[in-house]
Each structure stands twice: as C-alpha cells, then as structure tokens.
Design an enzyme around this catalytic site. Structure first.
Site, PDB file in Angstrom:
ATOM      1  N   PHE A 164       4.041  -1.988 -17.220  1.00  0.00           N
ATOM      2  CA  PHE A 164       3.717  -2.857 -16.077  1.00  0.00           C
ATOM      3  C   PHE A 164       2.453  -2.320 -15.435  1.00  0.00           C
ATOM      4  O   PHE A 164       2.395  -1.153 -15.027  1.00  0.00           O
ATOM      5  CB  PHE A 164       4.853  -2.896 -15.044  1.00  0.00           C
ATOM      6  CG  PHE A 164       4.591  -3.940 -13.983  1.00  0.00           C
ATOM      7  CD1 PHE A 164       4.994  -5.255 -14.163  1.00  0.00           C
ATOM      8  CD2 PHE A 164       3.905  -3.618 -12.823  1.00  0.00           C
ATOM      9  CE1 PHE A 164       4.727  -6.232 -13.202  1.00  0.00           C
ATOM     10  CE2 PHE A 164       3.628  -4.583 -11.857  1.00  0.00           C
ATOM     11  CZ  PHE A 164       4.039  -5.888 -12.045  1.00  0.00           C
ATOM     12  N   ASP A 256      -1.923   5.497 -15.927  1.00  0.00           N
ATOM     13  CA  ASP A 256      -1.525   4.663 -14.789  1.00  0.00           C
ATOM     14  C   ASP A 256      -0.363   5.367 -14.089  1.00  0.00           C
ATOM     15  O   ASP A 256       0.788   5.295 -14.521  1.00  0.00           O
ATOM     16  CB  ASP A 256      -1.126   3.261 -15.254  1.00  0.00           C
ATOM     17  CG  ASP A 256      -0.742   2.363 -14.071  1.00  0.00           C
ATOM     18  OD1 ASP A 256      -0.509   2.903 -12.967  1.00  0.00           O
ATOM     19  OD2 ASP A 256      -0.656   1.143 -14.260  1.00  0.00           O
ATOM     20  N   LYS A 285       0.975   2.956  -4.695  1.00  0.00           N
ATOM     21  CA  LYS A 285       2.326   3.064  -4.140  1.00  0.00           C
ATOM     22  C   LYS A 285       2.491   4.227  -3.155  1.00  0.00           C
ATOM     23  O   LYS A 285       2.079   4.127  -2.011  1.00  0.00           O
ATOM     24  CB  LYS A 285       3.351   3.154  -5.280  1.00  0.00           C
ATOM     25  CG  LYS A 285       3.541   1.819  -6.012  1.00  0.00           C
ATOM     26  CD  LYS A 285       4.724   1.891  -6.947  1.00  0.00           C
ATOM     27  CE  LYS A 285       4.947   0.625  -7.746  1.00  0.00           C
ATOM     28  NZ  LYS A 285       5.576  -0.450  -6.994  1.00  0.00           N
TER      29      LYS A 285
HETATM   30  N1  PLP Z   1       0.894   0.019 -12.324  1.00  0.00           N
HETATM   31  C1  PLP Z   1       2.175   0.429 -12.289  1.00  0.00           C
HETATM   32  C2  PLP Z   1       2.613   1.537 -13.202  1.00  0.00           C
HETATM   33  C3  PLP Z   1       3.087  -0.168 -11.422  1.00  0.00           C
HETATM   34  O1  PLP Z   1       4.360   0.238 -11.407  1.00  0.00           O
HETATM   35  C4  PLP Z   1       2.626  -1.210 -10.575  1.00  0.00           C
HETATM   36  C5  PLP Z   1       3.562  -1.888  -9.664  1.00  0.00           C
HETATM   37  O2  PLP Z   1       4.750  -1.796  -9.753  1.00  0.00           O
HETATM   38  C6  PLP Z   1       1.286  -1.598 -10.645  1.00  0.00           C
HETATM   39  C7  PLP Z   1       0.445  -0.961 -11.523  1.00  0.00           C
HETATM   40  C8  PLP Z   1       0.771  -2.691  -9.753  1.00  0.00           C
HETATM   41  O3  PLP Z   1       0.721  -2.186  -8.445  1.00  0.00           O
HETATM   42  P1  PLP Z   1       0.651  -3.172  -7.181  1.00  0.00           P
HETATM   43  O4  PLP Z   1       1.960  -3.889  -7.113  1.00  0.00           O
HETATM   44  O5  PLP Z   1       0.425  -2.230  -6.018  1.00  0.00           O
HETATM   45  O6  PLP Z   1      -0.490  -4.076  -7.385  1.00  0.00           O
END
Ligand code: PLP
Length: 445
Positions: A164, A256, A285
């Site tokens: 994700f 990520d 986050k």
């Molecule tokens: N990358 C990862 C690993 C995530 O878990 C998330 C969101 O859950 C995102 C990117 C996207 O982040 P945002 O919801 O702050 O745009």
C-alpha cells in the site's frame, strides 16, 4: 488466566478505560452518523461506529462519554499517544508565532530544523541526505516516483503484491493490496511491475527476464514491513537482496516507512533491523503525532532536481514541523525504547493467548507493529467488531489479520487489558470455540 484477570482489574482502575456507559453507538454518536451520511463523501468506508470527541494517551472518549483503549492509534499515527503535552505545547507555541508561510518559496525555520533532525535520524549507511516535506504519505510517494525517474532518466518502477503506497494515481499504480482500490479508475501509470513480497528470485528470474530490462528500472519501492498488506515481516536477508539488485543495476531503493517508521518497530526505521540503507526513505503517519506531515529523505547524490521541479503550498507547514520536532524528542527520549520492550511483551502475551485460542494461526511483528492471523477473514473481521463493542480499538489488515499498532507510550497494564479484551472478542467471534471465558472481561458501566 487468573493472574491476567487480577492485573487487568488493577489496570482498569488505574487507566479508567475501557469504560462504556451507553450502547454503541450511543445516541449522540448515532446523530452524527446520520448527518455524516448526508454530506460526507461515500468513498470513506468506516470500520466501526466510533465518533471520537477527545483523547489522551491511549484513551479515546467518544461523544457519548464512552472511553476506549486505542490499539490502532488512528492507523499508526498517534505515536506519542493522543495529545502528548510536549507536542501540544509545541503546536501552541508555533501557532502563536507563525501559522503558515510557503516553504517551497521561502526559508521557514521550523522546516529547516525538522529536515536537519530527519537527516540526523537517517539509517546508518545512507550517508549525507536531504529532505523534501509533504502533507501525507501519498504525496511523498509521488515525490519519490518523480525523483527516481528524474534522477535515473529511467521509466519503470518495481513494487510488491500486498503493497500500500496511497491512492492518488501514481501511488495507486504501486499499491497492490486490494483490487477494489484500483477498480473503476482506468489505466494506471505505465511502467509499474509487481513482484511477490519476500520472494528472493522473482525480480531477476521473471521481471528482468520477461518484462523489463534492469536498465529501464528507476526504482524498487518496498515497505520494510508490509502494513495494509498484513503486517508481514519478510525473511532476514531479503532486504539485503533488494539492495544487491539495486547496486548491481543502478536502481534506486526506496523504503516506504510511512507505516513502519517513526520508532514503531523499536528502531527509528524498520529497515534498520535488516542493516540495509535505502537510497530514499519515506516517512509519514507517526512522524508528527497526528498533524499532516510526511518526508522524503534522499541521498545527496539522488536529490538532483532543481528549483521548481517539485513543491507544495502546505507541505512542511511550520505547525506540523513543530509537532514533528516535538514528536522526535519524545521518540528519541524514551518512546522508541518503550516500543521495543513493550512490543516484545505484547507478542509474548499474545503467544500465551494463542495457546487457548485455536482461531489464532500466527503472531508476528517487530516492536509495536504486531499482526495476528486468524483461520479466516470472517473471524478477524468479527473479532475487530467484538473488540470495539468491548471498548478496544483494533483494525484488520491483509487477508485475515488484525494489526495492533498502539501509541509507543503504551504500558504493561494497558497491554494486559488489551490482550484480555482481545481474548474475549475472539471468543465472541468464534462463538466460544476458545478455552477462555468471554465473561472474564467485563467493561465498566
Ligand atoms: N505508504 C504506506 C506504507 C502506508 O501505509 C500509507 C497509508 O496507509 C501510505 C503510504 C499513504 O499515506 P497517506 O494515507 O498519509 O497518504
């Protein structure tokens, strides 16, 4: 189980949560839910009818005065707990001095200070790096896609099944956790290839052989522990394997860490458990305890783009930066160490629970990023709902897992309560096919 019950009773008295005073949702919550249906976008898929009003530490109080114990932290965001006094004070101070001045066009001190702190926190071996700040994880994923393509002059990106990375069209093209996230939105960004997460040979034996020459690949983007995909911890050595592939072919390795970073796993960044340094690292986050902030760290030699190539009106807003600086103080002070020790304690308690709950098929994780697998998706989903009705907030992920991602300041007592409630919730979900007595845990009224 008797010892656990005694500890839990004492702990309940100490932290006064959960404490449910109305049916769920209560009358005031129901009124908000009815209003929500009239004016809020239908794309938001709510997990359970929680309508929070205020929160402190791990305790959330809803609009009807019901108190819940929060073991998902707004999806791994409230790293320092809700409304940590140091974070609130930093926000208040910054709010009184400067609310906004676009950091893409001027020099804002809080932006500069936060970038310095993030550079200093980079995984060992990353070397000199620089930082771009955005408002959300998705935004820095987009920034990383652009920067990797720009700096390598290559088009393709490799991501993983179960990943994700967000829902804007570039990030969505990398996301491969649930088909429903992509369905109906037409063609994705071209040049994205997905490999099975944790599979050591696939990139070289399938992608490089049949789909894309390595010299066309700009980046491999990977979650060091998969979040939404099921809190999956890859086997030791796989991250080093990705590093080797990237080094061999001049590919950028992007970690990520939007969900796994900011101390959640007991190290500042989850990739540090693998002793691997990425070329770019994405944070979001938990980095600012709830204010919208995300970061793209990139080694100096990859941060090659010139003025105007990227930017953001709000990204790195001074109030969010002040919250992040205060968050880093709390994390580096004691919260990361607490995540490490409490994470081990939580996993141990869950292993104990698993001995009397046959529906639990696996427990895994690092620090306070812990996944519990169940026999079926239905049991995981029912246990999540039952936990809510008993005052514990948890969230499913992957195919048949529940994720536990409490604030990093969680105490042993709160862990005792959460495991007790989870046991009772699993009993509810499996209609008693469990050696626990579901009435063991009583919520206060
Ligand atoms: N990358 C990862 C690993 C995530 O878990 C998330 C969101 O859950 C995102 C990117 C996207 O982040 P945002 O919801 O702050 O745009």
């Amino acid at each position: 189980m008797t010892t656990m019950t005694t500890t839990t009773a004492q702990a309940l008295a100490a932290c006064n949560a959960p404490a449910l005073r109305t049916e769920l949702p209560g009358p005031i919550a129901r009124a908000f839910i009815e209003r929500d249906a009239l004016s809020v976008s239908s794309c938001l898929g709510r997990v359970y009818p929680l309508v929070p009003k205020r929160a402190s530490g791990l305790v959330i109080e809803d609009v009807d005065g019901n108190r819940f114990l929060d073991f998902n932290a707004g999806i791994a965001v409230n790293s320092t707990g809700h409304c940590h006094p140091a974070v609130v004070a930093a926000i208040a101070k910054q709010s009184n001095e400067l609310l906004h001045y676009c950091s893409s066009d001027w020099y804002v001190p809080a932006y500069i200070e936060l970038c310095e702190r993030l550079v200093a926190s980079a995984p060992h071996g990353m070397g000199p790096s620089k930082v771009f700040l955005g408002n959300s994880g998705t935004e820095v994923v987009e920034a990383a896609i652009k920067l990797a393509r720009y700096t390598t002059k290559r088009p393709n990106i490799i991501a993983f099944h179960g990943a994700f990375h967000g829902r804007s069209l570039g990030a969505l093209s990398l996301t491969a956790s649930k088909a429903k996230y992509r369905g109906g939105f037409g063609a994705m960004m071209p040049g994205v290839y997905h490999a099975p997460y944790g599979d050591p040979g696939y990139i070289e034996s399938v992608i490089f052989r049949h789909l894309s020459e390595p010299t066309d690949v700009a980046a491999i983007i990977v979650e060091p522990i998969q979040g939404e995909g099921g809190y999956v911890v890859p086997s030791q050595g796989w991250m080093a394997e990705l590093r080797r592939i990237c080094d061999t072919h001049g590919i950028v390795l992007i970690a990520d860490e939007v969900q796994s970073g900011a101390g959640r796993t007991g190290r500042m960044w989850a990739i540090e458990h693998d002793n691997v340094a990425p070329d770019m690292l994405l944070a979001g986050k938990g980095i600012a305890s709830g204010l919208p902030l995300a970061a793209l760290l990139a080694r100096d030699r990859f941060m090659t783009w010139g003025p105007g190539k990227h930017g953001s009106t709000f990204g790195g807003n001074p109030v969010a930066c002040a919250a992040a600086i205060a968050t880093l103080d709390v994390l580096e002070g004691s919260a990361i160490a607490n995540a490490q020790s409490m994470g081990a304690h939580l996993q141990f308690q869950l292993q104990q629970l698993a001995t009397v709950c046959p529906a639990i098929t696996d427990i895994r994780g690092r620090g306070l990023m812990v996944g519990i697998d169940f026999e079926t998706h239905e049991i995981a989903a029912a246990a999540e709902q039952a936990a809510f009705r008993r005052g514990l907030l948890v969230l499913t992920c992957g195919e048949r897992s529940i994720r536990l991602a409490p604030p990093l300041i969680v105490s042993r007592e709160q862990i005792a309560i959460s495991v007790q409630i989870l046991g009772a919730a699993i009993c509810d979900a499996t209609q008693g096919d469990c050696a626990l007595d579901a009435s063991d845990h009583r919520v206060a009224s």
